[in-house]
Motif scaffolding. Structure first.
Motif, PDB file in Angstrom:
ATOM      1  N   THR A  91      -4.087   1.485  -2.052  1.00  0.00           N
ATOM      2  CA  THR A  91      -4.234   2.888  -2.446  1.00  0.00           C
ATOM      3  C   THR A  91      -4.370   3.752  -1.211  1.00  0.00           C
ATOM      4  O   THR A  91      -5.278   3.533  -0.398  1.00  0.00           O
ATOM      5  CB  THR A  91      -5.477   3.074  -3.339  1.00  0.00           C
ATOM      6  OG1 THR A  91      -5.427   2.150  -4.428  1.00  0.00           O
ATOM      7  CG2 THR A  91      -5.524   4.493  -3.881  1.00  0.00           C
ATOM      8  N   ILE A  92      -3.467   4.706  -1.043  1.00  0.00           N
ATOM      9  CA  ILE A  92      -3.520   5.641   0.078  1.00  0.00           C
ATOM     10  C   ILE A  92      -4.088   6.959  -0.441  1.00  0.00           C
ATOM     11  O   ILE A  92      -3.528   7.574  -1.365  1.00  0.00           O
ATOM     12  CB  ILE A  92      -2.140   5.866   0.711  1.00  0.00           C
ATOM     13  CG1 ILE A  92      -1.666   4.603   1.446  1.00  0.00           C
ATOM     14  CG2 ILE A  92      -2.198   7.000   1.721  1.00  0.00           C
ATOM     15  CD1 ILE A  92      -0.902   3.649   0.610  1.00  0.00           C
ATOM     16  N   ASP A  93      -5.219   7.364   0.118  1.00  0.00           N
ATOM     17  CA  ASP A  93      -5.915   8.575  -0.320  1.00  0.00           C
ATOM     18  C   ASP A  93      -6.126   8.530  -1.840  1.00  0.00           C
ATOM     19  O   ASP A  93      -6.617   7.543  -2.362  1.00  0.00           O
ATOM     20  CB  ASP A  93      -5.156   9.813   0.132  1.00  0.00           C
ATOM     21  CG  ASP A  93      -5.072   9.904   1.656  1.00  0.00           C
ATOM     22  OD1 ASP A  93      -5.960   9.344   2.338  1.00  0.00           O
ATOM     23  OD2 ASP A  93      -4.121  10.515   2.169  1.00  0.00           O
ATOM     24  N   LEU A 150      -0.550   1.266  -5.346  1.00  0.00           N
ATOM     25  CA  LEU A 150       0.679   0.493  -5.234  1.00  0.00           C
ATOM     26  C   LEU A 150       0.308  -0.958  -5.538  1.00  0.00           C
ATOM     27  O   LEU A 150      -0.413  -1.600  -4.770  1.00  0.00           O
ATOM     28  CB  LEU A 150       1.258   0.618  -3.827  1.00  0.00           C
ATOM     29  CG  LEU A 150       2.556  -0.133  -3.544  1.00  0.00           C
ATOM     30  CD1 LEU A 150       3.691   0.413  -4.404  1.00  0.00           C
ATOM     31  CD2 LEU A 150       2.925  -0.027  -2.070  1.00  0.00           C
ATOM     32  N   GLY A 200      -1.206   9.841   5.494  1.00  0.00           N
ATOM     33  CA  GLY A 200      -2.477   9.649   4.810  1.00  0.00           C
ATOM     34  C   GLY A 200      -3.675   9.619   5.744  1.00  0.00           C
ATOM     35  O   GLY A 200      -3.553   9.575   6.969  1.00  0.00           O
ATOM     36  N   GLU A 228       3.839   6.124   2.574  1.00  0.00           N
ATOM     37  CA  GLU A 228       2.690   6.889   2.087  1.00  0.00           C
ATOM     38  C   GLU A 228       1.556   6.910   3.105  1.00  0.00           C
ATOM     39  O   GLU A 228       0.786   7.874   3.179  1.00  0.00           O
ATOM     40  CB  GLU A 228       2.178   6.297   0.770  1.00  0.00           C
ATOM     41  CG  GLU A 228       3.133   6.465  -0.397  1.00  0.00           C
ATOM     42  CD  GLU A 228       2.523   6.001  -1.713  1.00  0.00           C
ATOM     43  OE1 GLU A 228       1.304   5.760  -1.734  1.00  0.00           O
ATOM     44  OE2 GLU A 228       3.269   5.890  -2.699  1.00  0.00           O
ATOM     45  N   ASN A 254      -3.606   8.814  -4.066  1.00  0.00           N
ATOM     46  CA  ASN A 254      -2.345   8.495  -4.720  1.00  0.00           C
ATOM     47  C   ASN A 254      -2.532   7.331  -5.692  1.00  0.00           C
ATOM     48  O   ASN A 254      -3.459   6.527  -5.547  1.00  0.00           O
ATOM     49  CB  ASN A 254      -1.285   8.119  -3.680  1.00  0.00           C
ATOM     50  CG  ASN A 254      -0.973   9.269  -2.750  1.00  0.00           C
ATOM     51  OD1 ASN A 254      -1.068  10.426  -3.130  1.00  0.00           O
ATOM     52  ND2 ASN A 254      -0.605   8.951  -1.524  1.00  0.00           N
ATOM     53  N   LYS A 273       7.293   1.021   1.142  1.00  0.00           N
ATOM     54  CA  LYS A 273       6.706   2.076   0.314  1.00  0.00           C
ATOM     55  C   LYS A 273       5.298   2.422   0.790  1.00  0.00           C
ATOM     56  O   LYS A 273       4.930   3.605   0.878  1.00  0.00           O
ATOM     57  CB  LYS A 273       6.663   1.623  -1.150  1.00  0.00           C
ATOM     58  CG  LYS A 273       8.017   1.586  -1.832  1.00  0.00           C
ATOM     59  CD  LYS A 273       7.873   1.158  -3.287  1.00  0.00           C
ATOM     60  CE  LYS A 273       9.205   1.158  -4.005  1.00  0.00           C
ATOM     61  NZ  LYS A 273       9.089   0.704  -5.418  1.00  0.00           N
ATOM     62  N   ALA A 274       4.506   1.393   1.079  1.00  0.00           N
ATOM     63  CA  ALA A 274       3.137   1.636   1.519  1.00  0.00           C
ATOM     64  C   ALA A 274       3.105   2.361   2.854  1.00  0.00           C
ATOM     65  O   ALA A 274       2.301   3.276   3.060  1.00  0.00           O
ATOM     66  CB  ALA A 274       2.380   0.311   1.615  1.00  0.00           C
TER      67      ALA A 274
END
Length: 217
Positions: free
Chosen positions: A105-107, A112, A145, A141, A109, A137-138
């Motif tokens: 999890t980024i911030d 994933l 972040g 993001e 969002n 993808k990670a």
């Protein structure tokens, strides 16, 4: 053959206690040579490139109760200039239940989700590599972040939720990509060892621990 439990980018005896290397410039950054790595410090990250141009960008989660002073590692690594950056996660003290999958999890969002089929342990049983598409993808993001969280279940059933700061990631990646290209082309060489120590004061609480090689020496 029994696979050993990696301690993941093993720490030196002190946190960034000085590299004992001559400061030089590569890709507009002051670089230092240590453990056969050319490296720079970028806020919460250490960016390193080895001879042959293998590069990684790494940070650690501090834990004063852990024997090495950190409990988890987050790294982005790339074998050469034609390869993609891959995520490598390390739990220094425990083993993850990879079949249960991971969540990144980024911030704020949406998480994933990484299935067990997308996780491998290519070298050591507590080093977890994420497959190409999900790593991409990670990383996309993560660049803008502030934090990334790694949520997973340990083999004993306990859940873990580990936070890493992303401060300095973009600059570290930019330097690594530039350095990787120059070192691979032969236009630049690693700096010669010397006696100067780098000036570095990273932010708390996500101070990166000075890694020794890649934890597999």
């Amino acid at each position: 053959m029994i696979r050993r439990l990696s301690i993941g980018l093993v720490a030196a005896s002190g946190l960034l206690a000085g590299t004992g290397a001559q400061a030089e410039q590569l890709c507009n950054h002051e670089v230092h040579e240590k453990f056969d790595e050319t490296r720079v410090y970028s806020r919460s990250f250490i960016a390193t490139c080895k001879p042959g141009s293998y590069c990684r960008v790494v940070t650690h989660r501090l834990d004063k109760s852990a024997p090495l002073g950190f409990s988890h590692t987050l790294a982005f690594q790339r074998a050469d200039t034609t390869s993609q950056w891959h995520i490598l996660l390390v739990d220094v003290l425990e083993l993850a239940d990879t079949q249960a999958g991971f969540a990144l999890t980024i911030d704020k969002n949406p998480a994933l989700n990484v299935s067990g089929q997308a996780i491998t342990t290519p070298v050591s049983v507590n080093e977890y590599a994420i497959e190409d598409v999900l790593s991409g993808k990670a990383l996309a993001e993560a660049k803008p972040g502030d934090t990334i969280r790694w949520s997973y279940t340990q083999q004993g059933g306990e859940t873990s939720d580990v936070r890493f700061s992303l401060s300095g990631l973009t600059n570290a990646l930019e330097w690594a990509e530039c350095a990787q290209a120059k070192l691979a082309s032969g236009k630049s060489s690693p700096p010669e060892p010397g006696d100067e120590k780098p000036e570095y004061s990273p932010p708390e609480p996500d101070v990166p621990v000075d890694p020794v090689g890649d934890g597999r020496d």
